[in-house]
Design an enzyme around this catalytic site. Sequence first.
Site, PDB file in Angstrom:
ATOM      1  N   LYS A 123     -10.660  -5.958  -6.717  1.00  0.00           N
ATOM      2  CA  LYS A 123     -11.399  -4.809  -7.219  1.00  0.00           C
ATOM      3  C   LYS A 123     -10.450  -3.767  -7.795  1.00  0.00           C
ATOM      4  CE  LYS A 123     -14.647  -1.348  -5.711  1.00  0.00           C
ATOM      5  NZ  LYS A 123     -15.616  -1.283  -6.779  1.00  0.00           N
TER       6      LYS A 123
ATOM      7  N   LYS B 193      -3.787 -11.735  -8.429  1.00  0.00           N
ATOM      8  CA  LYS B 193      -5.051 -12.204  -7.876  1.00  0.00           C
ATOM      9  C   LYS B 193      -6.218 -11.352  -8.373  1.00  0.00           C
ATOM     10  CE  LYS B 193      -5.322  -9.463  -3.710  1.00  0.00           C
ATOM     11  NZ  LYS B 193      -5.874  -9.301  -2.410  1.00  0.00           N
TER      12      LYS B 193
ATOM     13  N   LYS C 124       0.829  -1.201   0.000  1.00  0.00           N
ATOM     14  CA  LYS C 124       0.000   0.000   0.000  1.00  0.00           C
ATOM     15  C   LYS C 124       0.870   1.260   0.000  1.00  0.00           C
ATOM     16  CE  LYS C 124      -4.481  -0.713  -0.116  1.00  0.00           C
ATOM     17  NZ  LYS C 124      -5.181  -1.491   0.902  1.00  0.00           N
TER      18      LYS C 124
HETATM   19  P1  TYM Z   1     -10.682  -7.871   1.522  1.00  0.00           P
HETATM   20  O1  TYM Z   1     -11.851  -6.979   1.661  1.00  0.00           O
HETATM   21  O2  TYM Z   1      -9.567  -7.462   0.640  1.00  0.00           O
HETATM   22  O3  TYM Z   1     -11.156  -9.279   1.064  1.00  0.00           O
HETATM   23  C1  TYM Z   1     -12.162  -9.957   1.768  1.00  0.00           C
HETATM   24  C2  TYM Z   1     -11.868 -11.445   1.803  1.00  0.00           C
HETATM   25  O4  TYM Z   1     -11.796 -11.949   0.486  1.00  0.00           O
HETATM   26  C3  TYM Z   1     -10.570 -12.634   0.315  1.00  0.00           C
HETATM   27  N1  TYM Z   1     -10.092 -12.424  -1.066  1.00  0.00           N
HETATM   28  C4  TYM Z   1      -9.664 -13.413  -1.855  1.00  0.00           C
HETATM   29  N2  TYM Z   1      -9.568 -14.739  -1.645  1.00  0.00           N
HETATM   30  C5  TYM Z   1      -9.123 -15.484  -2.669  1.00  0.00           C
HETATM   31  N3  TYM Z   1      -8.766 -14.963  -3.876  1.00  0.00           N
HETATM   32  C6  TYM Z   1      -8.849 -13.646  -4.134  1.00  0.00           C
HETATM   33  N4  TYM Z   1      -8.514 -13.156  -5.325  1.00  0.00           N
HETATM   34  C7  TYM Z   1      -9.308 -12.792  -3.082  1.00  0.00           C
HETATM   35  N5  TYM Z   1      -9.521 -11.453  -2.987  1.00  0.00           N
HETATM   36  C8  TYM Z   1      -9.994 -11.255  -1.734  1.00  0.00           C
HETATM   37  C9  TYM Z   1      -9.616 -12.024   1.311  1.00  0.00           C
HETATM   38  O5  TYM Z   1      -8.573 -12.909   1.617  1.00  0.00           O
HETATM   39  C10 TYM Z   1     -10.528 -11.766   2.469  1.00  0.00           C
HETATM   40  O6  TYM Z   1     -10.664 -12.932   3.237  1.00  0.00           O
HETATM   41  N6  TYM Z   1      -8.352  -7.132   5.843  1.00  0.00           N
HETATM   42  C11 TYM Z   1      -9.448  -7.829   5.220  1.00  0.00           C
HETATM   43  C12 TYM Z   1     -10.797  -7.432   5.806  1.00  0.00           C
HETATM   44  C13 TYM Z   1     -10.865  -7.662   7.267  1.00  0.00           C
HETATM   45  C14 TYM Z   1     -10.976  -8.923   7.928  1.00  0.00           C
HETATM   46  C15 TYM Z   1     -10.988  -8.611   9.316  1.00  0.00           C
HETATM   47  C16 TYM Z   1     -11.052 -10.235   7.488  1.00  0.00           C
HETATM   48  C17 TYM Z   1     -10.837  -6.694   8.217  1.00  0.00           C
HETATM   49  N7  TYM Z   1     -10.901  -7.268   9.449  1.00  0.00           N
HETATM   50  C18 TYM Z   1     -11.098  -9.619  10.263  1.00  0.00           C
HETATM   51  C19 TYM Z   1     -11.166 -11.238   8.446  1.00  0.00           C
HETATM   52  C20 TYM Z   1     -11.172 -10.917   9.815  1.00  0.00           C
HETATM   53  C21 TYM Z   1      -9.445  -7.422   3.754  1.00  0.00           C
HETATM   54  O7  TYM Z   1      -8.943  -6.418   3.357  1.00  0.00           O
HETATM   55  O8  TYM Z   1     -10.128  -8.255   2.972  1.00  0.00           O
END
Ligand code: TYM
Length: 329
Positions: A197, A194, A111
């Site tokens: 968005k 990967k 980031k």
């Molecule tokens: P975020 O919003 O980027 O993504 C949400 C969840 O989707 C999974 N994910 C993927 N899994 C497989 N392949 C992909 N291409 C892919 N893109 C996204 C992410 O691994 C995630 O599980 N920090 C987290 C949000 C968060 C969170 C938490 C998650 C905040 N607090 C507590 C679990 C527990 C995030 O940015 O996910």
Amino acid sequence: MDIVLSGIRSTGNLHLGNYYGALRNFIRMQDENQCYFFVADVHSLTTHPDPRYLHENVKNVLVNYLAAGIDPEKSVIYVQSDVRETFELYLFLNMHAYMGELAKTTSFKEKARKQPENVNAGLLTYPTLMAADILVHNADKVPVGKDQEQHLEMTRRFARRFNNFYGVEFFKEPVAYNFGQELIKIPGLDGSGKMGKSEGNAIYLADSPKEIEKKVKKALTDSGPTEFNSPKPEYIENLFTILRVVSAPEVVQHFEDLWNRCEIKYGDLKKQLAEDIIKVTAPIRERIIEIENDESYLRKVTTEGAEKARESASKTIRQVREIMGFKPF
Ligand code: TYM
């Protein structure tokens, strides 16, 4: 009964990566576990979203979650910013989190490289906020994709450190979870990395069948293999990775065999892939359209969810305060 917690940042609609990484297995766990799912709207502030769109983005994730099969009768569904106990724990955990370890996190480095003009403290302490989300309910399992593995490792470290520092066995050490399987990474259709968005390469649960067909058609391919049983280039392997999650094993095997015999026709592969993705997303999309304008339902779900989440979170915070030595006069 395990406590399971899943979170998704409020940056818009959910894509196949979110669905297979963090949601699908979670839906299957609702009956036997105490499941929490929340919309991580505060986490989205690290990139300073426009206040005019913040609510709409929270709503999108919420609606997608419900449409994908989260049942508010069985699980607790809430918006992160409604549970202020999380932010209290975040502050306490930050007193035991060190600059060096935070700055070394892969997501922070990425980031900071992407937005050098806005390397804020929230970005640095992203992992402690995430740990607070998880530890405030003392979760056992956290369904996440491969990209969140390091954050879970840090959560365990923060939990252990707190326990050691105060000489208690209070926090559990939660594990990253995907139904007994390896954590997964759903690739994008553009040949690299990967699905995400911000990468602009995603297929969304809310996409229409036409949009999905168009996106899959545009996926990067080449003129095909020229040697029997040759390894696949990354962009072709990516198509197979998605095929493996959306299609039946015999369909995958069929295309593997065609590849190995150099008889594969990418047009057929893409047609099958689009068809099988649509099979997964179409019922979810229908449900999205059904509930997205039902404001009173969404209000009821989030109000009740916040209440239940706060009940669990405030119990944790009361104990944490006591452990840390805060006492009322
Ligand atoms: P975020 O919003 O980027 O993504 C949400 C969840 O989707 C999974 N994910 C993927 N899994 C497989 N392949 C992909 N291409 C892919 N893109 C996204 C992410 O691994 C995630 O599980 N920090 C987290 C949000 C968060 C969170 C938490 C998650 C905040 N607090 C507590 C679990 C527990 C995030 O940015 O996910």
